[in-house]
Write a protein that holds these residues in place. Structure first.
Motif, PDB file in Angstrom:
ATOM      1  N   GLY A 194      15.134  -8.659  -3.137  1.00 16.48           N
ATOM      2  CA  GLY A 194      15.521  -8.760  -1.736  1.00 16.48           C
ATOM      3  C   GLY A 194      14.407  -8.261  -0.819  1.00 16.48           C
ATOM      4  O   GLY A 194      13.293  -7.982  -1.258  1.00 16.48           O
ATOM      5  N   ILE A 195      14.727  -8.126   0.451  1.00 16.49           N
ATOM      6  CA  ILE A 195      13.729  -7.704   1.430  1.00 16.49           C
ATOM      7  C   ILE A 195      13.502  -6.201   1.305  1.00 16.49           C
ATOM      8  O   ILE A 195      14.463  -5.423   1.321  1.00 16.49           O
ATOM      9  CB  ILE A 195      14.151  -8.095   2.857  1.00 16.49           C
ATOM     10  N   ARG A 196      12.224  -5.819   1.146  1.00 13.83           N
ATOM     11  CA  ARG A 196      11.844  -4.418   1.002  1.00 13.83           C
ATOM     12  C   ARG A 196      10.911  -4.036   2.139  1.00 13.83           C
ATOM     13  O   ARG A 196       9.868  -4.671   2.330  1.00 13.83           O
ATOM     14  CB  ARG A 196      11.136  -4.204  -0.339  1.00 13.83           C
ATOM     15  N   PRO A 197      11.250  -3.006   2.914  1.00 15.65           N
ATOM     16  CA  PRO A 197      10.351  -2.569   3.990  1.00 15.65           C
ATOM     17  C   PRO A 197       9.005  -2.098   3.432  1.00 15.65           C
ATOM     18  O   PRO A 197       8.933  -1.539   2.339  1.00 15.65           O
ATOM     19  CB  PRO A 197      11.100  -1.395   4.628  1.00 15.65           C
ATOM     20  N   THR A 198       7.943  -2.349   4.198  1.00 16.14           N
ATOM     21  CA  THR A 198       6.593  -1.909   3.812  1.00 16.14           C
ATOM     22  C   THR A 198       5.958  -1.146   4.985  1.00 16.14           C
ATOM     23  O   THR A 198       4.920  -1.547   5.505  1.00 16.14           O
ATOM     24  CB  THR A 198       5.710  -3.102   3.398  1.00 16.14           C
ATOM     25  N   PRO A 199       6.575  -0.030   5.397  1.00 16.58           N
ATOM     26  CA  PRO A 199       6.073   0.705   6.564  1.00 16.58           C
ATOM     27  C   PRO A 199       4.680   1.281   6.366  1.00 16.58           C
ATOM     28  O   PRO A 199       3.959   1.511   7.344  1.00 16.58           O
ATOM     29  CB  PRO A 199       7.113   1.818   6.758  1.00 16.58           C
ATOM     30  N   GLU A 200       4.279   1.487   5.129  1.00 17.76           N
ATOM     31  CA  GLU A 200       2.946   2.021   4.852  1.00 17.76           C
ATOM     32  C   GLU A 200       1.829   1.062   5.276  1.00 17.76           C
ATOM     33  O   GLU A 200       0.675   1.457   5.403  1.00 17.76           O
ATOM     34  CB  GLU A 200       2.802   2.374   3.363  1.00 17.76           C
ATOM     35  N   GLU A 201       2.166  -0.182   5.528  1.00 19.59           N
ATOM     36  CA  GLU A 201       1.170  -1.184   5.924  1.00 19.59           C
ATOM     37  C   GLU A 201       0.998  -1.299   7.439  1.00 19.59           C
ATOM     38  O   GLU A 201       0.099  -2.001   7.905  1.00 19.59           O
ATOM     39  CB  GLU A 201       1.552  -2.549   5.355  1.00 19.59           C
ATOM     40  N   LEU A 202       1.855  -0.597   8.198  1.00 20.64           N
ATOM     41  CA  LEU A 202       1.762  -0.671   9.656  1.00 20.64           C
ATOM     42  C   LEU A 202       0.372  -0.217  10.106  1.00 20.64           C
ATOM     43  O   LEU A 202      -0.134   0.799   9.655  1.00 20.64           O
ATOM     44  CB  LEU A 202       2.846   0.181  10.312  1.00 20.64           C
ATOM     45  N   GLY A 203      -0.241  -1.004  10.949  1.00 21.19           N
ATOM     46  CA  GLY A 203      -1.594  -0.731  11.417  1.00 21.19           C
ATOM     47  C   GLY A 203      -2.666  -1.470  10.643  1.00 21.19           C
ATOM     48  O   GLY A 203      -3.782  -1.623  11.118  1.00 21.19           O
ATOM     49  N   THR A 204      -2.334  -1.936   9.437  1.00 20.03           N
ATOM     50  CA  THR A 204      -3.317  -2.674   8.646  1.00 20.03           C
ATOM     51  C   THR A 204      -3.135  -4.185   8.753  1.00 20.03           C
ATOM     52  O   THR A 204      -4.106  -4.925   8.660  1.00 20.03           O
ATOM     53  CB  THR A 204      -3.274  -2.280   7.154  1.00 20.03           C
ATOM     54  N   VAL A 205      -1.889  -4.637   8.931  1.00 20.79           N
ATOM     55  CA  VAL A 205      -1.623  -6.074   9.015  1.00 20.79           C
ATOM     56  C   VAL A 205      -2.022  -6.577  10.402  1.00 20.79           C
ATOM     57  O   VAL A 205      -1.585  -6.039  11.420  1.00 20.79           O
ATOM     58  CB  VAL A 205      -0.144  -6.389   8.716  1.00 20.79           C
ATOM     59  N   HIS A 206      -2.889  -7.579  10.413  1.00 23.47           N
ATOM     60  CA  HIS A 206      -3.352  -8.203  11.658  1.00 23.47           C
ATOM     61  C   HIS A 206      -2.975  -9.679  11.635  1.00 23.47           C
ATOM     62  O   HIS A 206      -2.925 -10.294  10.568  1.00 23.47           O
ATOM     63  CB  HIS A 206      -4.876  -8.088  11.781  1.00 23.47           C
ATOM     64  N   VAL A 207      -2.717 -10.225  12.825  1.00 22.13           N
ATOM     65  CA  VAL A 207      -2.372 -11.638  12.932  1.00 22.13           C
ATOM     66  C   VAL A 207      -3.275 -12.326  13.952  1.00 22.13           C
ATOM     67  O   VAL A 207      -3.790 -11.701  14.877  1.00 22.13           O
ATOM     68  CB  VAL A 207      -0.892 -11.848  13.313  1.00 22.13           C
ATOM     69  N   LEU A 208      -3.431 -13.605  13.742  1.00 21.30           N
ATOM     70  CA  LEU A 208      -4.155 -14.473  14.664  1.00 21.30           C
ATOM     71  C   LEU A 208      -3.180 -15.542  15.109  1.00 21.30           C
ATOM     72  O   LEU A 208      -2.625 -16.271  14.274  1.00 21.30           O
ATOM     73  CB  LEU A 208      -5.362 -15.110  13.972  1.00 21.30           C
ATOM     74  N   THR A 209      -2.937 -15.616  16.398  1.00 22.11           N
ATOM     75  CA  THR A 209      -1.996 -16.610  16.896  1.00 22.11           C
ATOM     76  C   THR A 209      -2.656 -17.977  16.966  1.00 22.11           C
ATOM     77  O   THR A 209      -3.867 -18.092  17.137  1.00 22.11           O
ATOM     78  CB  THR A 209      -1.456 -16.212  18.281  1.00 22.11           C
ATOM     79  N   VAL A 210      -1.843 -19.004  16.805  1.00 22.40           N
ATOM     80  CA  VAL A 210      -2.272 -20.388  16.888  1.00 22.40           C
ATOM     81  C   VAL A 210      -1.561 -20.992  18.089  1.00 22.40           C
ATOM     82  O   VAL A 210      -0.384 -20.704  18.328  1.00 22.40           O
ATOM     83  CB  VAL A 210      -1.936 -21.143  15.583  1.00 22.40           C
ATOM     84  N   ASP A 211      -2.264 -21.810  18.838  1.00 22.51           N
ATOM     85  CA  ASP A 211      -1.683 -22.420  20.038  1.00 22.51           C
ATOM     86  C   ASP A 211      -0.335 -23.057  19.737  1.00 22.51           C
ATOM     87  O   ASP A 211      -0.182 -23.780  18.752  1.00 22.51           O
ATOM     88  CB  ASP A 211      -2.621 -23.490  20.608  1.00 22.51           C
ATOM     89  N   GLY A 212       0.629 -22.767  20.597  1.00 21.38           N
ATOM     90  CA  GLY A 212       1.944 -23.383  20.488  1.00 21.38           C
ATOM     91  C   GLY A 212       2.929 -22.646  19.610  1.00 21.38           C
ATOM     92  O   GLY A 212       4.090 -23.037  19.522  1.00 21.38           O
ATOM     93  N   VAL A 213       2.518 -21.585  18.923  1.00 22.14           N
ATOM     94  CA  VAL A 213       3.423 -20.834  18.058  1.00 22.14           C
ATOM     95  C   VAL A 213       3.610 -19.448  18.666  1.00 22.14           C
ATOM     96  O   VAL A 213       2.670 -18.671  18.773  1.00 22.14           O
ATOM     97  CB  VAL A 213       2.870 -20.723  16.621  1.00 22.14           C
ATOM     98  N   ALA A 214       4.836 -19.164  19.084  1.00 16.88           N
ATOM     99  CA  ALA A 214       5.140 -17.881  19.724  1.00 16.88           C
ATOM    100  C   ALA A 214       5.410 -16.814  18.670  1.00 16.88           C
ATOM    101  O   ALA A 214       6.176 -17.035  17.736  1.00 16.88           O
ATOM    102  CB  ALA A 214       6.351 -18.024  20.636  1.00 16.88           C
ATOM    103  N   LEU A 215       4.747 -15.677  18.830  1.00 16.25           N
ATOM    104  CA  LEU A 215       4.971 -14.535  17.954  1.00 16.25           C
ATOM    105  C   LEU A 215       5.355 -13.334  18.807  1.00 16.25           C
ATOM    106  O   LEU A 215       4.759 -13.107  19.854  1.00 16.25           O
ATOM    107  CB  LEU A 215       3.701 -14.184  17.172  1.00 16.25           C
ATOM    108  N   ASP A 216       6.328 -12.572  18.337  1.00 13.07           N
ATOM    109  CA  ASP A 216       6.680 -11.303  18.954  1.00 13.07           C
ATOM    110  C   ASP A 216       6.058 -10.223  18.073  1.00 13.07           C
ATOM    111  O   ASP A 216       6.593  -9.886  17.020  1.00 13.07           O
ATOM    112  CB  ASP A 216       8.199 -11.146  19.029  1.00 13.07           C
ATOM    113  N   LEU A 217       4.915  -9.689  18.504  1.00 15.01           N
ATOM    114  CA  LEU A 217       4.173  -8.732  17.683  1.00 15.01           C
ATOM    115  C   LEU A 217       4.904  -7.409  17.494  1.00 15.01           C
ATOM    116  O   LEU A 217       4.457  -6.560  16.724  1.00 15.01           O
ATOM    117  CB  LEU A 217       2.796  -8.478  18.283  1.00 15.01           C
ATOM    118  N   THR A 218       6.042  -7.237  18.163  1.00 14.17           N
ATOM    119  CA  THR A 218       6.838  -6.032  17.982  1.00 14.17           C
ATOM    120  C   THR A 218       8.094  -6.314  17.152  1.00 14.17           C
ATOM    121  O   THR A 218       8.907  -5.416  16.935  1.00 14.17           O
ATOM    122  CB  THR A 218       7.259  -5.427  19.344  1.00 14.17           C
ATOM    123  N   GLY A 219       8.239  -7.533  16.689  1.00 15.34           N
ATOM    124  CA  GLY A 219       9.413  -7.926  15.904  1.00 15.34           C
ATOM    125  C   GLY A 219       9.223  -7.658  14.425  1.00 15.34           C
ATOM    126  O   GLY A 219       8.311  -6.942  13.996  1.00 15.34           O
TER     127      GLY A 219
END
Length: 170
Positions: A133-158
């Motif tokens: 099932g879904i397992r939280p990975t809070p230890e990764e906070l601050g390391t995961v980075h994203v690159l947005t692509v035109d037309g795809v909405a991301l909520d970076l706080t979600g």
């Protein structure tokens, strides 16, 4: 693989192991060769490398096609020449042409490069869709980075959930 192993060997986030190698297979690879050190004309040694592999991410009730960046390295004797930026620019072009977003797990060494290219750290909740099932990975906070692509909405706080794989999930 030898260049990647050598490049990660002395770094605090090293070594580059079997799981890291497996994570980098099956995608699109970008590299820079040292043609100056090419006495036999075979194209030279790889001095910079990055790859993008396809993964699935869950965000805001949607499954997104993610171009996940792996195995970014520059050989020690070729660092600080802009080669990391060159391979990342091409990786970002590939992501923009085929995926809903880009993502990567940044090390302290790599984070400044990614941020200078517009990658943003994820500020919300991180988790992995595991066989249990879904397992939280809070230890990764601050390391995961994203690159947005035109037309795809991301909520970076979600919430951002990655698919399962052996080794480091992010």
């Amino acid at each position: 693989r030898a260049m990647l192993e050598a490049a990660f060997a002395e770094r605090p986030d090293g070594p580059f192991g079997d799981d890291d190698w497996t994570h980098s297979l099956g995608g699109m690879h970008v590299w820079v060769s040292d043609r100056d050190g090419d006495p036999d004309g075979d194209g030279g040694d790889v001095v910079a490398h990055a790859c993008v592999v396809a993964r699935r991410m869950l965000h805001n009730g949607r499954v997104l096609r993610c171009g996940y960046v792996e195995a970014v390295a520059v050989r020690d004797d070729h660092r600080r020449r802009g080669l990391g930026g060159i391979v990342m620019t091409e990786i970002e072009r590939l992501i923009g042409s085929a995926y809903d977003l880009g993502a990567l797990g940044a090390t302290e060494v790599g984070a400044p490069l990614y941020r200078s290219h517009g990658w943003q750290p994820w500020a919300g909740t991180l988790s992995a869709l595991t066989p249990d099932g879904i397992r939280p990975t809070p230890e990764e906070l601050g390391t995961v980075h994203v690159l947005t692509v035109d037309g795809v909405a991301l909520d970076l706080t979600g919430e951002f959930t990655c698919d399962w794989r052996e080794g480091d999930v992010w």
